[in-house]
Design an enzyme around this catalytic site. Structure first.
Site, PDB file in Angstrom:
ATOM      1  N   LYS A 191       0.638  11.935  -4.544  1.00 34.31           N
ATOM      2  CA  LYS A 191       1.560  11.300  -3.609  1.00 34.31           C
ATOM      3  C   LYS A 191       0.829  10.581  -2.487  1.00 34.31           C
ATOM      4  O   LYS A 191       1.129   9.452  -2.164  1.00 34.31           O
ATOM      5  CB  LYS A 191       2.517  12.347  -3.041  1.00 34.31           C
ATOM      6  CG  LYS A 191       3.574  11.790  -2.117  1.00 34.31           C
ATOM      7  CD  LYS A 191       4.551  10.919  -2.860  1.00 34.31           C
ATOM      8  CE  LYS A 191       5.601  10.306  -1.958  1.00 34.31           C
ATOM      9  NZ  LYS A 191       6.263   9.175  -2.638  1.00 34.31           N
ATOM     10  N   GLU A 232       3.867   3.358 -13.386  1.00 28.50           N
ATOM     11  CA  GLU A 232       3.366   4.648 -12.915  1.00 28.50           C
ATOM     12  C   GLU A 232       4.108   5.838 -13.501  1.00 28.50           C
ATOM     13  O   GLU A 232       3.519   6.896 -13.661  1.00 28.50           O
ATOM     14  CB  GLU A 232       3.283   4.715 -11.391  1.00 28.50           C
ATOM     15  CG  GLU A 232       4.590   4.675 -10.664  1.00 28.50           C
ATOM     16  CD  GLU A 232       4.415   4.727  -9.153  1.00 28.50           C
ATOM     17  OE1 GLU A 232       3.421   5.266  -8.665  1.00 28.50           O
ATOM     18  OE2 GLU A 232       5.299   4.223  -8.450  1.00 28.50           O
ATOM     19  N   HIS A 236       2.352 -20.841 -16.032  1.00 31.78           N
ATOM     20  CA  HIS A 236       0.914 -21.084 -15.874  1.00 31.78           C
ATOM     21  C   HIS A 236       0.081 -20.010 -16.575  1.00 31.78           C
ATOM     22  O   HIS A 236      -1.102 -19.858 -16.273  1.00 31.78           O
ATOM     23  CB  HIS A 236       0.549 -21.155 -14.382  1.00 31.78           C
ATOM     24  CG  HIS A 236       1.244 -22.272 -13.675  1.00 31.78           C
ATOM     25  ND1 HIS A 236       0.875 -23.591 -13.834  1.00 31.78           N
ATOM     26  CD2 HIS A 236       2.314 -22.279 -12.851  1.00 31.78           C
ATOM     27  CE1 HIS A 236       1.687 -24.356 -13.110  1.00 31.78           C
ATOM     28  NE2 HIS A 236       2.571 -23.577 -12.506  1.00 31.78           N
ATOM     29  N   LYS A 238       6.849   0.579 -10.588  1.00 33.55           N
ATOM     30  CA  LYS A 238       7.643   1.790 -10.881  1.00 33.55           C
ATOM     31  C   LYS A 238       7.548   2.131 -12.369  1.00 33.55           C
ATOM     32  O   LYS A 238       7.369   3.280 -12.731  1.00 33.55           O
ATOM     33  CB  LYS A 238       9.122   1.609 -10.521  1.00 33.55           C
ATOM     34  CG  LYS A 238       9.512   1.625  -9.074  1.00 33.55           C
ATOM     35  CD  LYS A 238       9.324   2.931  -8.349  1.00 33.55           C
ATOM     36  CE  LYS A 238       7.923   3.091  -7.854  1.00 33.55           C
ATOM     37  NZ  LYS A 238       7.549   2.650  -6.567  1.00 33.55           N
ATOM     38  N   ASN A 242      -8.977  19.890   1.773  1.00 33.89           N
ATOM     39  CA  ASN A 242      -8.379  18.622   1.330  1.00 33.89           C
ATOM     40  C   ASN A 242      -9.143  17.516   2.030  1.00 33.89           C
ATOM     41  O   ASN A 242      -9.202  17.490   3.259  1.00 33.89           O
ATOM     42  CB  ASN A 242      -6.895  18.579   1.725  1.00 33.89           C
ATOM     43  CG  ASN A 242      -6.298  17.196   1.498  1.00 33.89           C
ATOM     44  OD1 ASN A 242      -6.701  16.481   0.587  1.00 33.89           O
ATOM     45  ND2 ASN A 242      -5.338  16.822   2.324  1.00 33.89           N
ATOM     46  N   GLY A 243      -9.748  16.626   1.257  1.00 31.35           N
ATOM     47  CA  GLY A 243     -10.510  15.530   1.863  1.00 31.35           C
ATOM     48  C   GLY A 243     -11.788  15.304   1.094  1.00 31.35           C
ATOM     49  O   GLY A 243     -11.924  15.751  -0.051  1.00 31.35           O
ATOM     50  N   CYS A 294      -5.258  16.739  -1.809  1.00 29.26           N
ATOM     51  CA  CYS A 294      -4.875  18.015  -2.391  1.00 29.26           C
ATOM     52  C   CYS A 294      -3.834  18.610  -1.462  1.00 29.26           C
ATOM     53  O   CYS A 294      -3.597  18.103  -0.371  1.00 29.26           O
ATOM     54  CB  CYS A 294      -6.090  18.919  -2.464  1.00 29.26           C
ATOM     55  SG  CYS A 294      -7.469  18.137  -3.307  1.00 29.26           S
ATOM     56  N   GLU A 344       7.347  -4.572  -7.471  1.00 30.69           N
ATOM     57  CA  GLU A 344       7.731  -3.171  -7.273  1.00 30.69           C
ATOM     58  C   GLU A 344       8.366  -2.597  -8.547  1.00 30.69           C
ATOM     59  O   GLU A 344       8.084  -1.463  -8.936  1.00 30.69           O
ATOM     60  CB  GLU A 344       8.678  -3.069  -6.064  1.00 30.69           C
ATOM     61  CG  GLU A 344       9.226  -1.697  -5.741  1.00 30.69           C
ATOM     62  CD  GLU A 344       8.169  -0.623  -5.490  1.00 30.69           C
ATOM     63  OE1 GLU A 344       6.982  -0.941  -5.372  1.00 30.69           O
ATOM     64  OE2 GLU A 344       8.562   0.561  -5.440  1.00 30.69           O
ATOM     65  N   ARG A 357       1.094  16.533  -4.299  1.00 35.07           N
ATOM     66  CA  ARG A 357      -0.119  15.967  -3.702  1.00 35.07           C
ATOM     67  C   ARG A 357      -1.315  16.010  -4.665  1.00 35.07           C
ATOM     68  O   ARG A 357      -2.337  15.383  -4.424  1.00 35.07           O
ATOM     69  CB  ARG A 357      -0.484  16.741  -2.433  1.00 35.07           C
ATOM     70  CG  ARG A 357       0.585  16.710  -1.379  1.00 35.07           C
ATOM     71  CD  ARG A 357       0.176  17.563  -0.203  1.00 35.07           C
ATOM     72  NE  ARG A 357      -1.012  17.039   0.434  1.00 35.07           N
ATOM     73  CZ  ARG A 357      -1.022  16.114   1.367  1.00 35.07           C
ATOM     74  NH1 ARG A 357       0.111  15.599   1.781  1.00 35.07           N
ATOM     75  NH2 ARG A 357      -2.151  15.699   1.898  1.00 35.07           N
ATOM     76  N   TRP A 367      -6.293  17.556  -6.576  1.00 40.38           N
ATOM     77  CA  TRP A 367      -6.387  16.254  -7.247  1.00 40.38           C
ATOM     78  C   TRP A 367      -7.870  15.944  -7.224  1.00 40.38           C
ATOM     79  O   TRP A 367      -8.458  15.698  -6.161  1.00 40.38           O
ATOM     80  CB  TRP A 367      -5.578  15.209  -6.482  1.00 40.38           C
ATOM     81  CG  TRP A 367      -5.523  13.876  -7.164  1.00 40.38           C
ATOM     82  CD1 TRP A 367      -4.634  13.496  -8.120  1.00 40.38           C
ATOM     83  CD2 TRP A 367      -6.376  12.748  -6.931  1.00 40.38           C
ATOM     84  NE1 TRP A 367      -4.891  12.197  -8.506  1.00 40.38           N
ATOM     85  CE2 TRP A 367      -5.946  11.713  -7.801  1.00 40.38           C
ATOM     86  CE3 TRP A 367      -7.457  12.504  -6.093  1.00 40.38           C
ATOM     87  CZ2 TRP A 367      -6.561  10.468  -7.837  1.00 40.38           C
ATOM     88  CZ3 TRP A 367      -8.068  11.257  -6.133  1.00 40.38           C
ATOM     89  CH2 TRP A 367      -7.617  10.258  -7.006  1.00 40.38           C
TER      90      TRP A 367
HETATM   91  O1  M6R Z   1       1.934   6.738   1.619  1.00 41.23           O
HETATM   92  P1  M6R Z   1       1.680   5.297   1.431  1.00 41.23           P
HETATM   93  O2  M6R Z   1       2.911   4.467   1.561  1.00 41.23           O
HETATM   94  O3  M6R Z   1       0.574   4.766   2.286  1.00 41.23           O
HETATM   95  O4  M6R Z   1       1.198   5.175  -0.071  1.00 41.23           O
HETATM   96  C1  M6R Z   1       0.787   3.961  -0.618  1.00 41.23           C
HETATM   97  C2  M6R Z   1       0.689   4.046  -2.115  1.00 41.23           C
HETATM   98  O5  M6R Z   1      -0.253   5.012  -2.498  1.00 41.23           O
HETATM   99  C3  M6R Z   1       2.036   4.385  -2.760  1.00 41.23           C
HETATM  100  O6  M6R Z   1       3.019   3.472  -2.397  1.00 41.23           O
HETATM  101  C4  M6R Z   1       1.900   4.408  -4.291  1.00 41.23           C
HETATM  102  O7  M6R Z   1       1.617   3.135  -4.768  1.00 41.23           O
HETATM  103  C5  M6R Z   1       3.170   4.973  -4.928  1.00 41.23           C
HETATM  104  N1  M6R Z   1       2.832   5.849  -5.987  1.00 41.23           N
HETATM  105  C6  M6R Z   1       4.066   3.916  -5.472  1.00 41.23           C
HETATM  106  O8  M6R Z   1       5.204   4.434  -6.055  1.00 41.23           O
END
Ligand code: M6R
Length: 613
Positions: free
Chosen positions: A608, A493, A509, A490, A101-102, A2, A486, A27, A75
């Protein structure tokens, strides 16, 4: 995961809190709330489900005057997103108000103990339990608010960043941290508390990064800092060196787009001070002390999550090619829970943009407990992972605010390239010539990315053609397999289109069964040693009527004849092409998501930094 913000000073708190919450919204964004202490020492709490803008609407006709306050954007972990579960939470008798937060891991035990003492809970959150635990200790023990907080925290297992106020001691805020980030900004008789620097940077550059299990008691004119065990500490005041522009969109429609376009300059920032002026040498200061161990090690283990894990996979290829050290790349979450074999002379590299990812943090602690040397590659300065690791290198890509990671990936790969070249040179695996050539190739990358960015309109046109597809397949071999992963991540998400990344040769395969005339297949097919093979893979897709969007090397004629669309990128040394090939994939996802009307910077269900395991 959060966002938390607090203010104590001589200004009106509400505008500072709301502005801060908007900056921290990446966040978490399922509900938000503020608590403000007014002139009559009464605390007003306003909470609302949804984004911060909903909270703003809700408070538009409320009394929000007051110069001390706290705010939270959530969150959800415990309890669905609604007004009741939103923070701030208050203890049953109203003595304590807090934001958190936590995760309090032993919340269930604590709750039972409090229920046995007739405490009743309104929300489903672990945070409300903590508020009541503090209150219980405060009333029963007849102690100060500070002491009640400290004693309560000794009973808590889990992660927390907290801002707490007590109605009987209204002119202060108590803040505490363990495994969740917390920064205190120091102004003129005022303090700003936040999860990260983004809401603070416009007010002050002087900050304190709290350490785990530390607590600060903040009044306008007094600041005390100690451990939760009451050992007095002197805080280390650090400079942020961050402009407000770094946390604003600066004319771009979305942070993600801004961050994609920043990559030529963010990579230059990653180089800064680390490449000799005559391009003869790479100098990563953070590695110097551990270089003897790096040279001797028999194994490197890379741990990370999400996009950082993809960068780690590129790192595996780079490190093995240039240093001949065997590398394993692990999802931090899997590594952590499978009793991995770790030797004392292993080097573990943890990669994380935020430096706060709980899975990665726990995996680091495990590796350290087993005696390995742990290095960090982090973007956020002063983050938990940066502090927890034995040594490391910052990526210096600047704040990344879009939830979908873009410039962090290219910065991480840049550092991994520099690291591989530096170790390879020290070990005499690569020659002086190869080393210098690699440096020259690396420094040409930002200009090559600029060239790719000029093709943005073309990426947009292709996005328009396939925005309604239900599935996408991404294929790549060698260095480009992680890029395919990757690209798929992208798209998933931010556009919510199902996408899979696959090693191109593995397609036959299984995934080949998915291919039909509705399936767009994005193939990274630049000229390298597997070029002929990837051309065959493209033929295989076309033979099944799939739609091929190929990322090719400038001037490629062969693939132009077979693929439906080709997106050209400049020629580069094979080991560095991932830094270029990822750019069209980022922009393709971005445009598709915009055309589908998705929330680009705050995709549904995501946050994030993932500070829960
Ligand atoms: O802050 P971090 O690099 O440790 O985060 C890892 C993942 O949570 C982060 O890369 C996530 O997959 C992103 N949303 C990808 O775009």
């Amino acid at each position: 995961m959060c966002g938390i913000i607090g203010y104590i000073g001589n200004k009106q708190a509400y505008p500072i809190l709301i502005d801060g919450l908007k900056r921290l919204e990446y966040r978490g964004y399922d509900s938000s709330g503020v608590a403000i202490l007014n002139e009559n020492k009464k605390t007003s709490i306003y909470k609302s489900k949804g984004k911060v803008s909903e909270l703003e609407k809700y408070t538009s006709d409320k009394d929000v005057c007051g110069k001390i306050g706290m705010g939270h954007t959530r969150w959800a972990t415990h309890g669905e997103p609604n007004d009741i579960n939103a923070h701030p939470h208050q203890s049953a008798n109203g003595y304590f108000t807090l934001i958190h937060n936590g995760i309090i891991e032993n919340y269930s035990n604590l709750k039972k103990r409090l229920e046995n003492r007739d405490y009743v809970f309104k929300s489903e959150t672990d945070t409300e339990i903590l508020a009541n635990l503090i209150e219980y200790i405060y009333i029963k023990g007849k102690v100060s608010a500070e002491m009640a907080v400290r004693l309560a925290l000794t009973k808590v297992v889990g992660a927390y960043a907290l801002v707490i106020s007590c109605k009987n001691e209204p002119e202060q805020l108590i803040v505490a941290k363990n495994s969740s980030p917390l920064i205190i900004g120091i102004g003129q008789e005022e303090y700003f508390i936040a999860s990260d620097a983004s809401p603070i940077v416009q007010y002050t550059q002087s900050v304190i990064y709290l350490n785990d299990k530390d607590i600060a008691i903040i009044k306008r004119d007094e600041f005390s800092y100690k451990t939760i065990k009451n050992d007095i500490l002197s805080p280390k005041i650090e400079k942020l060196n961050l402009g407000i522009g770094a946390v604003e969109k600066q004319g771009y429609d979305h942070f993600m787009l801004k961050e994609i376009f920043e990559q030529p300059s963010s990579i230059l920032d990653t180089f800064r001070g680390r490449i000799a002026a005559d391009f003869s040498k790479i100098y990563l200061g953070g590695l110097l002390d551990v270089m003897p161990k790096l040279i001797k090690t028999k194994r490197i283990i890379i741990i990370a999550c999400g996009t950082s894990w993809h960068a780690g996979l590129v790192g595996e290829y780079l490190l093995e090619e240039f240093t001949r050290i065997p590398v394993e790349v692990e999802y931090a979450s899997e590594f952590r829970y499978r009793n991995p074999i770790i030797y004392k002379d292993d080097i573990v590299i943890a990669i994380s943009q935020s430096g706060e990812t709980a899975d990665t943090l726990s995996a680091i602690k495990l590796a350290k407990d087993k005696g390995a040397t742990v290095l960090g590659i982090c973007n956020v300065v002063g983050s938990s992972i940066a502090r927890e690791t034995d040594a490391g290198v910052y990526t210096h890509a600047g704040p990344e605010i879009g939830v979908a990671s873009t410039k962090a990936f290219t910065a991480q790969v840049t550092i991994l390239t520099m690291m591989s070249a530096m170790i390879g040179k020290e070990k005499n695996i690569i020659t002086e010539d190869k080393y210098k050539k690699l440096i020259l190739e690396l420094i040409s990358i930002p200009d090559k990315i600029k060239k790719i960015l000029l093709l943005n309109e073309r990426f947009k046109k292709i996005a328009a053609m396939y925005k309604d597809a239900n599935n996408f397949l991404y294929l790549g071999r060698g260095y480009f397999f992680p890029v395919a992963l990757e690209g798929a991540l992208k798209l998933k998400e931010i556009s919510y289109i199902h996408a899979e990344g696959y090693p191109a040769a593995e397609m036959k395969h299984g995934p080949i069964a998915l291919i039909d005339k509705k399936m767009p297949v994005v193939v990274i097919a630049t000229k390298d040693k597997s070029y002929e093979k990837i051309v065959s893979n493209i033929q295989e897709v076309k033979a099944r009527k799939g739609i091929v969007i190929a990322i090719v090397t400038e001037g490629d004629k062969t693939i132009k004849e077979i693929a439906d669309h080709v997106l050209e990128i400049p020629k580069a040394e094979a080991s560095l092409v991932s830094l270029l090939a990822v750019i069209p994939l980022q922009l393709l996802s971005y445009h598709i998501a915009v055309m589908r009307g998705c929330n680009i910077d705050q995709p549904r269900n995501l946050a994030k930094s993932v500070t829960v395991e």
